[in-house]
Write a protein that holds these residues in place. Structure first.
Motif, PDB file in Angstrom:
ATOM      1  N   LEU A 167      40.306  15.650  44.585  1.00 46.37           N
ATOM      2  CA  LEU A 167      39.852  14.321  44.190  1.00 46.37           C
ATOM      3  C   LEU A 167      39.242  14.355  42.791  1.00 46.37           C
ATOM      4  N   ARG A 170      41.963  14.390  40.213  1.00 46.73           N
ATOM      5  CA  ARG A 170      42.659  13.102  40.107  1.00 46.73           C
ATOM      6  C   ARG A 170      41.871  12.108  39.248  1.00 46.73           C
ATOM      7  N   LEU A 171      40.552  12.173  39.325  1.00 55.84           N
ATOM      8  CA  LEU A 171      39.718  11.192  38.620  1.00 55.84           C
ATOM      9  C   LEU A 171      39.140  11.723  37.305  1.00 55.84           C
ATOM     10  N   TRP A 190      43.551   6.975  38.948  1.00 52.91           N
ATOM     11  CA  TRP A 190      44.067   7.393  40.251  1.00 52.91           C
ATOM     12  C   TRP A 190      45.575   7.180  40.340  1.00 52.91           C
TER      13      TRP A 190
END
Length: 263
Positions: A167, A170-171, A190
């Motif tokens: 995560l 991804r960000l 995202w």
């Protein structure tokens, strides 16, 4: 994008700009080192034995909670400072005139806001995963009290660390965008990183493995040479800060600006 290529590119980014990396981070890390030594917080850099709550090896006293909390806050603040300076040098060519990495206060505030949002999202993701890990593995096993060796703790770290790490990757472009003051909505970061999902998953494993390997000597040294273990851990933290910021730069350049990664 291949899973390992961003990591190699980030390493090369630091090595190829070693002189500037030292100019941008040397004074800041020196201030941190003096502060840690002055407050006697060297043990906060040593791995903690989950069974005893004390530094590994038993030859260093556990750090005082108050002093440790203050040092952590200073580390975060100085880390953000270095990261912004490094992002702006790599992405827009802004270099400091001396060893003090001055950055525009608007960029710092924008980066701080993005970092707080980023950290909150990762925290909200980590909490349920941590609870699930404790439920599946058991707190006693994780603390090394079930005779199972280090494997329960390793499994717990994988269960929590890999999804949160994925995560985070991804960000991650929102951080670089904030440093150069180019708005990048979470939804866009995202969506655009989603096309590289497989590569980012492999990259998460690569980072987890590399971080584990470079930190292994700390536990070994701490058993007999806590002072040397602290010195090594401090240098590793310094390197990790620069490589992490470079990785964020790489992901921003490739995912958002669509530049190729040259290995």
């Amino acid at each position: 994008m291949q899973g390992i290529s961003p990591f190699i590119h980030a390493l090369r980014m630091v090595l190829d700009n070693g002189g500037m990396a030292l100019r941008l981070s040397g004074l800041v890390m020196g201030v941190q080192l003096v502060l840690v030594l002055a407050l006697g917080q060297q043990a906060s850099f040593l791995p903690i034995d989950p069974a005893t709550g004390a530094p590994v090896g038993g030859r260093a006293e556990a750090p005082a909670p108050g002093g440790q909390g203050f040092v952590v806050l200073v580390q975060l603040a100085l880390g953000l400072w270095v990261s912004v300076a490094w992002h702006r040098f790599i992405l827009i060519g802004q270099a400091p005139g001396g060893f003090i990495p001055l950055v525009p206060w608007r960029a710092m505030l924008r980066y701080l806001g993005a970092a707080l949002l980023y950290g909150l999202i990762l925290l909200l993701a980590a909490i349920p995963l941590s609870v699930l890990g404790l439920f599946l593995i058991g707190p006693a096993a994780i603390a090394g009290q079930a005779g199972a060796g280090p494997w329960p703790l390793i499994l717990y770290s994988l269960l929590v660390g890999l999804p949160v790490g994925y995560l985070a990757l991804r960000l991650a472009p929102i951080l670089a965008a904030a440093a150069v003051q180019k708005p990048l909505p979470l939804s866009e970061a995202w969506y655009r990183s989603g096309t590289h999902g497989g590569a980012l998953l492999v990259l998460t494993f690569v980072i987890f493995l590399a971080y584990t390997v470079v930190n292994m000597p700390v536990a070994v040294l701490a058993a007999s040479f806590p002072g040397l273990a602290f010195g090594y851990a401090f240098v590793v933290q310094w390197a990790v800060l620069l490589v992490t910021a470079s990785l964020v730069n790489t992901l921003y350049l490739h995912i958002i600006e669509e530049r190729p990664i040259d290995d």
